[in-house]
Design a protein around this motif. Structure first.
Motif, PDB file in Angstrom:
ATOM      1  N   ASN A 315      38.359  56.660  50.541  1.00  0.00           N
ATOM      2  CA  ASN A 315      36.946  56.363  50.350  1.00  0.00           C
ATOM      3  C   ASN A 315      36.248  56.191  51.702  1.00  0.00           C
ATOM      4  O   ASN A 315      36.780  55.550  52.604  1.00  0.00           O
ATOM      5  N   ASP A 318      35.594  52.511  53.019  1.00  0.00           N
ATOM      6  CA  ASP A 318      36.838  51.816  53.331  1.00  0.00           C
ATOM      7  C   ASP A 318      37.463  52.346  54.612  1.00  0.00           C
ATOM      8  O   ASP A 318      37.956  51.584  55.437  1.00  0.00           O
ATOM      9  N   HIS A 358      49.464  51.568  55.186  1.00  0.00           N
ATOM     10  CA  HIS A 358      48.986  51.321  53.817  1.00  0.00           C
ATOM     11  C   HIS A 358      49.738  52.236  52.845  1.00  0.00           C
ATOM     12  O   HIS A 358      50.138  51.826  51.760  1.00  0.00           O
ATOM     13  N   ARG A 361      53.404  51.010  52.444  1.00  0.00           N
ATOM     14  CA  ARG A 361      53.520  49.796  51.642  1.00  0.00           C
ATOM     15  C   ARG A 361      53.620  50.141  50.150  1.00  0.00           C
ATOM     16  O   ARG A 361      54.276  49.461  49.384  1.00  0.00           O
ATOM     17  N   HIS A 362      52.979  51.220  49.751  1.00  0.00           N
ATOM     18  CA  HIS A 362      53.029  51.598  48.340  1.00  0.00           C
ATOM     19  C   HIS A 362      54.194  52.523  48.004  1.00  0.00           C
ATOM     20  O   HIS A 362      54.814  52.396  46.974  1.00  0.00           O
TER      21      HIS A 362
ATOM     22  N   THR B 270      43.993  48.956  45.720  1.00  0.00           N
ATOM     23  CA  THR B 270      44.733  47.758  46.079  1.00  0.00           C
ATOM     24  C   THR B 270      44.230  47.234  47.410  1.00  0.00           C
ATOM     25  O   THR B 270      43.577  47.959  48.163  1.00  0.00           O
ATOM     26  N   LYS B 271      44.568  45.995  47.709  1.00  0.00           N
ATOM     27  CA  LYS B 271      44.135  45.423  48.982  1.00  0.00           C
ATOM     28  C   LYS B 271      44.909  46.026  50.145  1.00  0.00           C
ATOM     29  O   LYS B 271      46.046  46.441  50.015  1.00  0.00           O
ATOM     30  N   PHE B 272      44.213  46.085  51.276  1.00  0.00           N
ATOM     31  CA  PHE B 272      44.870  46.554  52.490  1.00  0.00           C
ATOM     32  C   PHE B 272      45.584  45.360  53.100  1.00  0.00           C
ATOM     33  O   PHE B 272      44.946  44.359  53.417  1.00  0.00           O
ATOM     34  N   ARG B 273      46.905  45.433  53.209  1.00  0.00           N
ATOM     35  CA  ARG B 273      47.638  44.309  53.813  1.00  0.00           C
ATOM     36  C   ARG B 273      48.465  44.815  54.970  1.00  0.00           C
ATOM     37  O   ARG B 273      49.295  45.706  54.802  1.00  0.00           O
ATOM     38  N   ASP B 274      48.215  44.260  56.146  1.00  0.00           N
ATOM     39  CA  ASP B 274      48.958  44.677  57.325  1.00  0.00           C
ATOM     40  C   ASP B 274      48.882  43.511  58.298  1.00  0.00           C
ATOM     41  O   ASP B 274      47.785  43.093  58.671  1.00  0.00           O
ATOM     42  N   ASN B 277      46.712  43.789  61.261  1.00  0.00           N
ATOM     43  CA  ASN B 277      45.274  44.004  61.119  1.00  0.00           C
ATOM     44  C   ASN B 277      44.661  42.883  60.278  1.00  0.00           C
ATOM     45  O   ASN B 277      44.584  42.969  59.061  1.00  0.00           O
ATOM     46  N   THR B 279      41.522  41.684  60.221  1.00  0.00           N
ATOM     47  CA  THR B 279      40.206  41.976  59.631  1.00  0.00           C
ATOM     48  C   THR B 279      40.342  42.615  58.261  1.00  0.00           C
ATOM     49  O   THR B 279      39.700  42.216  57.298  1.00  0.00           O
ATOM     50  N   MET B 280      41.170  43.635  58.201  1.00  0.00           N
ATOM     51  CA  MET B 280      41.300  44.376  56.946  1.00  0.00           C
ATOM     52  C   MET B 280      42.039  43.554  55.901  1.00  0.00           C
ATOM     53  O   MET B 280      41.733  43.619  54.717  1.00  0.00           O
ATOM     54  N   ARG B 283      39.836  41.134  54.156  1.00  0.00           N
ATOM     55  CA  ARG B 283      38.750  41.732  53.375  1.00  0.00           C
ATOM     56  C   ARG B 283      39.028  41.562  51.877  1.00  0.00           C
ATOM     57  O   ARG B 283      40.168  41.698  51.433  1.00  0.00           O
ATOM     58  N   GLU B 285      37.517  43.349  49.254  1.00  0.00           N
ATOM     59  CA  GLU B 285      37.474  44.572  48.449  1.00  0.00           C
ATOM     60  C   GLU B 285      38.789  45.345  48.581  1.00  0.00           C
ATOM     61  O   GLU B 285      39.446  45.294  49.611  1.00  0.00           O
ATOM     62  N   PRO B 286      39.129  46.071  47.539  1.00  0.00           N
ATOM     63  CA  PRO B 286      40.322  46.917  47.649  1.00  0.00           C
ATOM     64  C   PRO B 286      40.059  48.125  48.542  1.00  0.00           C
ATOM     65  O   PRO B 286      38.909  48.491  48.787  1.00  0.00           O
ATOM     66  N   PHE B 287      41.137  48.692  49.057  1.00  0.00           N
ATOM     67  CA  PHE B 287      41.064  49.896  49.887  1.00  0.00           C
ATOM     68  C   PHE B 287      41.258  51.071  48.937  1.00  0.00           C
ATOM     69  O   PHE B 287      42.342  51.288  48.412  1.00  0.00           O
ATOM     70  N   LYS B 288      40.189  51.804  48.684  1.00  0.00           N
ATOM     71  CA  LYS B 288      40.236  52.837  47.647  1.00  0.00           C
ATOM     72  C   LYS B 288      40.693  54.177  48.208  1.00  0.00           C
ATOM     73  O   LYS B 288      40.104  54.688  49.166  1.00  0.00           O
TER      74      LYS B 288
END
Lengths: 413, 348
Positions: A315, A318, A358, A361-362, B270-274, B277, B279-280, B283, B285-288
């Motif tokens: 997106n 994002d 990202h 992770r999935h 889903t959420k951005f998890r790192d 990072n 900032t992300m 956040r 909102e999910p990372f689409k």
């Protein structure tokens, strides 16, 4: 040393000690060609047309030309690289390809619609081009474009009638070639003016009133070419290293062979490598605030059996926020305008790393094991195979600057 | 004017063009609309154009119509189920008598229900050797006759909840669903989120008709003994981990030849998890994003990625869900079932 009979195009390796001197007359080349043995590792087709400077090393007596030529390919690359600033070679570089490209670039968007003829611009954008690199053109004159148009028209017609290159119907069509200079596209005074080529054709049996159709188009350009390199070029050479073409394959090869014969240059395929594709992904994403990218799409190919293709589409909002989060914070403290314009390779790397993590992770699947083969957004698309489409005129210059650099690096000599 | 109208002619021309010359003879033999003498008179070494002309003449002579040509098309499609795109739907909530529905009853019911829902429709039903019921539907509407050039094919295995469809439009889908639900004695039907070019492959995947491997937690205990030299240990360990990877890859995707799926699509919200990072990660909102895996044989590619180490083992449930759940379209969200959420991601 420089008084030798084989004065030549300067080789930057030797520049530190030798003042470059060269000879422009064609006869010199003829002599060189005759004296150089044919049994070399040069490609047979290009051997005849080697430009004088490709026979290298002015200081070498004739009998040792062979030995010197071996190192020819390497010497160019070193020489082009030695033109680049030390910063680009010594800074943090994740891959060897990254080392070769500039590690930082400006991202100013350019409203070139006022400078450049809208018709020319319309032809350049929204079309997919197949890229090649071209070595500098010998005795190319922007003042002679009309004459080149005639010559190339005649050349194509003659070749077609010989039936050497194409199908039979080819002989029944007539071709009109037009060369034109695209003014206002160049960024610096060192950049040679971009040349646009168009081939129109009309089948003999078409009605009298039918207009000729555009059957092939192409361009040669140099945007923000490395000034140090360009200054080292002999006066009679014009550097337009990036060639884009669209249209029938046989016309492309005819155009190339006419250029090779006329300007002693050679062409080669230009792939858009990983680093370059990553740069484009970052450069495009960076533009999102000015003009929507809609999405960022990346295609990876994984070397498993059978090959796995992974399309990863993110997106726009994002991906822009991710990009923002990996920008260097230190830049904000600097003068704001400058900071907004410059992107560092480290930021590009962190950006790609974020996208990959990202994904991992999935799927617990490492995209680094594969090859990034395509990047696209609303601003354009680029493929590893050397196909590029620029969809927004504002970012044409940024893209062409990057590709000019790739072309200069890819040139073999 | 002959019996063959324009549609019939175009349908026949298209069919002859589509069927390879070497297959044309067997297909025509199965059709049984030509006399033995007429079949004898066909010369299959001739050009497709000549064959078409010849067949058109025979059809006129036998007074065949578009319905007969549709039969020929059906024979060809049944014989070649791996052309075109198939979408799977799943029947839900069977009624008490659902398991006792047999072919004649289904045929009658389906025809009468669909004809009630739409006035102009041409339905042809045929039972194939492997228990599958093949249905060809040519759709018309209130004012137009059924269009035989754009038919929908439906394949249903009686006594199973699966229905396979080709190219239904959004207008036809509800009609078809209703007719299917009523005639199979189920109460509802839903999109099974599985599609592919090969009908046999997606059928095998759903009905688990391929070799599966079951987890074996205890590899041979004898393997541990008598290793004196240290690099033997290392080699063994490496060989062990490779074998282990292979085992886990086969457990996730199956062993031997796998059903040929072309793609799997994941819509990630889903959420951005790192940890690198902040900032992300902070956040809300999910990372689409949308991730599509494509290959000539997706399951084999995935199995190879796991066994070669490109993908880490154990295989993530997201990927192993493809064979396990028989799906290749997933919507992934963080917090439980969303509007169309299919599963939770593993948050490891």
């Amino acid at each position: 040393m420089c008084g030798s009979a084989y004065k030549n195009r300067p080789q930057p390796n030797y520049c530190s000690c030798v003042v470059p001197v060269w000879v422009n007359e064609r006869p010199v080349r003829e002599i060189l060609t005759c004296q150089s043995p044919r049994t070399t590792r040069t490609h047979p087709r290009t051997a005849r047309r080697r430009p004088p400077w490709s026979f290298s090393v002015a200081r070498t007596p004739t009998d040792s030309i062979m030995a010197q030529r071996r190192s020819k390919n390497k010497s160019y690359r070193q020489s082009y690289r030695s033109c680049l600033g030390a910063a680009s070679r010594l800074s943090h570089t994740p891959g060897w390809t990254a080392r070769r490209l500039n590690t930082s670039r400006r991202t100013k968007s350019h409203n070139i619609t006022e400078k450049v003829n809208p018709e020319d611009l319309a032809l350049l954008v929204k079309t997919e081009w197949q890229l090649s690199y071209v070595t500098p053109l010998y005795q190319f004159r922007h003042t002679q474009l009309r004459s080149y148009s005639r010559q190339l028209s005649a050349f194509i017609t003659a070749e077609k009638q010989q039936g050497l290159a194409v199908e039979v119907e080819g002989a029944q069509t007539s071709f009109r070639v037009s060369f034109s200079a695209v003014q206002g596209l160049g960024e610096t005074d060192d950049d040679a003016e971009t040349v646009l080529l168009q081939i129109h054709s009309k089948p003999v049996f078409a009605g009298k009133d039918e207009a000729q159709k555009l059957v092939w188009s192409g361009w040669l350009t140099c945007i923000n070419g490395n000034p140090e390199y360009l200054h080292l070029l002999p006066k009679d050479f014009t550097c337009l290293p990036l060639f884009g073409s669209r249209g029938a394959e046989n016309l492309t090869s005819l155009v190339k062979s006419w250029f090779q014969q006329t300007f002693d240059c050679c062409f080669g395929p230009l792939e858009i490598n990983q680093t370059c594709l990553q740069w484009l992904a970052a450069l495009w994403t960076n533009c999102h605030i000015e003009s929507s990218i809609q999405h960022l799409k990346m295609i990876w190919t994984l070397p498993v059996e059978p090959p796995l293709q992974i399309t990863y589409t993110v997106n726009s909002q994002d991906v822009w926020e991710l990009w923002n989060s990996v920008r260097n914070p230190s830049l904000e403290s600097r003068e704001e305008e400058e900071a907004a314009r410059s992107i560092d390779i480290e930021e590009v790397t962190r950006f790609m790393q974020g996208l990959k993590s990202h994904f991992y992770r999935h799927f617990r699947l490492d995209l680094s094991a594969g090859r990034l083969s395509q990047v696209s957004s609303a601003l354009g698309s680029a493929k590893f195979s050397g196909r590029i489409k620029m969809s927004n005129s504002r970012y044409v210059l940024t893209t062409l600057t990057l590709l000019t650099e790739c072309a200069l690096l890819k040139m073999p000599i | 004017m002959g019996s063959m109208d324009n549609t019939a002619k175009r349908l026949l021309q298209r069919l002859v063009r589509r069927i390879p010359s070497q297959m044309l003879k067997t297909t025509l033999d199965k059709w049984s609309r030509l006399t033995a003498a007429q079949r004898q008179s066909m010369d299959y070494t001739e050009s497709k154009w000549a064959l078409t002309e010849k067949l058109l003449a025979i059809c006129e002579e036998n007074e065949l119509t578009v319905k007969h040509i549709a039969e020929l098309e059906m024979i060809h499609v049944i014989e070649n189920p791996n052309l075109g795109m198939w979408y799977v739907f799943q029947l839900m909530d069977p009624q008490d008598d659902a398991h006792s529905v047999e072919l004649t009853q289904f045929k009658e019911q389906f025809k009468s229900h669909l004809s009630e829902l739409i006035r102009h429709v041409s339905i042809k039903i045929k039972k194939h050797t492997d228990e599958a019921v093949w249905i060809r539907i040519a759709w018309g509407d209130t004012f137009s006759r059924p269009n035989h050039l754009k038919p929908t094919y439906v394949v249903h295995y009686l006594q199973t909840p699966y229905v396979f469809l080709t190219s239904p439009t959004s207008k036809q889908k509800p009609l078809l669903s209703q007719a299917l639900v009523l005639s199979t004695r189920y109460q509802a039907i839903k999109d099974a989120n599985l599609s592919g070019r090969k009908l046999t492959a997606i059928r095998d995947l759903l009905m688990k008709q391929y070799l599966q491997v079951f987890p074996t937690k205890f590899p041979s205990p004898l393997a541990e003994r008598n290793c004196v030299v240290s690099n033997l240990h290392i080699e063994k360990e490496q060989a062990g981990s490779a074998a282990n990877r292979h085992q886990m890859a086969c457990e996730a995707f199956g062993d031997g030849i796998l059903p040929q799926l072309q793609s799997a699509v994941y819509k990630l919200e889903t959420k951005f998890r790192d940890h690198t990072n902040k900032t992300m990660t902070e956040r809300d909102e999910p990372f689409k994003c949308v991730v599509k895996f494509a290959s000539t044989n997706l399951l084999e590619s995935l199995r190879h990625s796991a066994s070669s180490g490109v993908a880490s083992t154990p295989v993530t449930p997201l990927l192993s869900s493809v064979p396990l759940k028989g799906k290749n379209y997933f919507v992934i969200t963080d917090n439980g079932p969303g509007p169309s959420s299919q599963m939770k991601p593993s948050q490891k």
